[in-house]
Design a protein around this motif. Sequence first.
Motif, short mmCIF file in Angstrom:
data_model
loop_
_atom_site.label_atom_id
_atom_site.label_comp_id
_atom_site.label_asym_id
_atom_site.label_seq_id
_atom_site.Cartn_x
_atom_site.Cartn_y
_atom_site.Cartn_z
N VAL A 141 -49.22 24.54 9.89
CA VAL A 141 -49.90 23.38 9.48
C VAL A 141 -51.48 23.49 10.33
O VAL A 141 -51.46 23.55 11.48
N GLU A 142 -52.30 23.76 9.79
CA GLU A 142 -53.43 24.20 10.30
C GLU A 142 -54.73 23.91 9.26
O GLU A 142 -54.81 24.29 8.03
N ASP A 143 -55.68 23.36 9.82
CA ASP A 143 -56.96 23.04 8.99
C ASP A 143 -57.80 23.92 8.78
O ASP A 143 -58.74 24.12 7.82
N GLU A 144 -57.94 25.08 9.67
CA GLU A 144 -58.71 26.30 9.56
C GLU A 144 -58.05 27.34 8.46
O GLU A 144 -57.12 27.97 8.73
N LEU A 147 -47.81 25.14 14.56
CA LEU A 147 -48.52 23.53 14.25
C LEU A 147 -49.89 23.43 15.16
O LEU A 147 -49.91 23.73 16.43
N ASP A 148 -50.84 23.33 14.47
CA ASP A 148 -52.04 23.13 15.15
C ASP A 148 -52.29 21.96 15.81
O ASP A 148 -52.00 20.90 15.21
N TRP A 149 -52.94 21.95 16.87
CA TRP A 149 -52.93 20.76 17.94
C TRP A 149 -53.99 19.53 17.31
O TRP A 149 -53.53 18.34 17.24
N MET A 150 -55.25 20.20 16.76
CA MET A 150 -56.00 19.16 16.12
C MET A 150 -56.01 19.24 14.51
O MET A 150 -56.55 20.38 14.16
N LEU A 151 -55.78 18.27 13.82
CA LEU A 151 -55.44 18.29 12.41
C LEU A 151 -56.27 17.27 11.93
O LEU A 151 -56.81 16.07 12.79
N SER A 166 -52.90 29.87 22.60
CA SER A 166 -54.32 29.34 22.58
C SER A 166 -55.27 30.20 21.83
O SER A 166 -54.94 31.27 21.68
N LYS A 167 -55.85 29.64 21.06
CA LYS A 167 -57.04 30.32 20.14
C LYS A 167 -58.18 30.55 21.18
O LYS A 167 -58.76 29.79 21.91
N PRO A 168 -59.03 31.67 20.74
CA PRO A 168 -58.36 32.70 19.54
C PRO A 168 -57.30 33.59 20.06
O PRO A 168 -57.14 33.67 21.31
CA CA Z 1 -57.65 22.27 13.90
#
Ligand code: CA
Length: 226
Positions: free
Chosen positions: A9-12, A53-57, A105-107
């Motif tokens: 689940v990731e908006d990028e 799971l992405d932290w910021m959706l 952590s990204k990247p």
């Molecule tokens: Ca995001």
Amino acid sequence: MEKNLIVLVEDETALHELLRLHLEKAGFRFKAFAEAKPFLDYLEKNRPELIILDWMLPDADGLELCRFLKNKEETRSIPIIMLTAKSDEVDRILGLEMGADDYISKPFSVRELVARVKAILRRFKPSPPPILRGGPITLDPERHEVMVNDEKIELTPVEFNLLKILLSRKGWVFTRDRLLDLLWSGEKFVTDRTIDVHISNLRAKLGKAGELIKNIRGIGYKFEEE
Ligand code: CA
């Protein structure tokens, strides 16, 4: 064997194809969502082995979503890896306190992510259900096999489950209602008498060992080793 399903689940969305490529190559099935809502709908009918799971959706806070999944009976046992751009210690601890099983952590390097996915799945691999024993009886839930003194006994599914229930808590008295509930969960057509009939058949098939199943008059049944 069916391949393990990993859900992202990731908006990028650029990450969707990248992870798909690597996870599918590593032998997983893969499904990606850009938002929380369609993902939650999907979860109603599907059960991934692991969630990334992405932290910021756009439509949800990944941490809240993580906590939600970890508090929900049906999804609690699914491991979650949180993805985040925040990498300081406070956030890391917060992520783990929300029930995340790992954190990246990204990247990040896709290889590392795939390695973490594999490591977590190894850790979460369900151990086989324990073999139950009572007197000369051995019940293997995984092989669906019952032995009495090393001799295989053929039971119907109901008899098998009855024995499994009784053996799982030796010495406990199970009322007929409880047994009905465990065996048929609320179906109306079965009666107390049904239990008695199955118990009686089960005992007969177990031979002498069947005597270990005790009738507690007016209450129900228990398995008791002598
Ligand atoms: Ca995001």
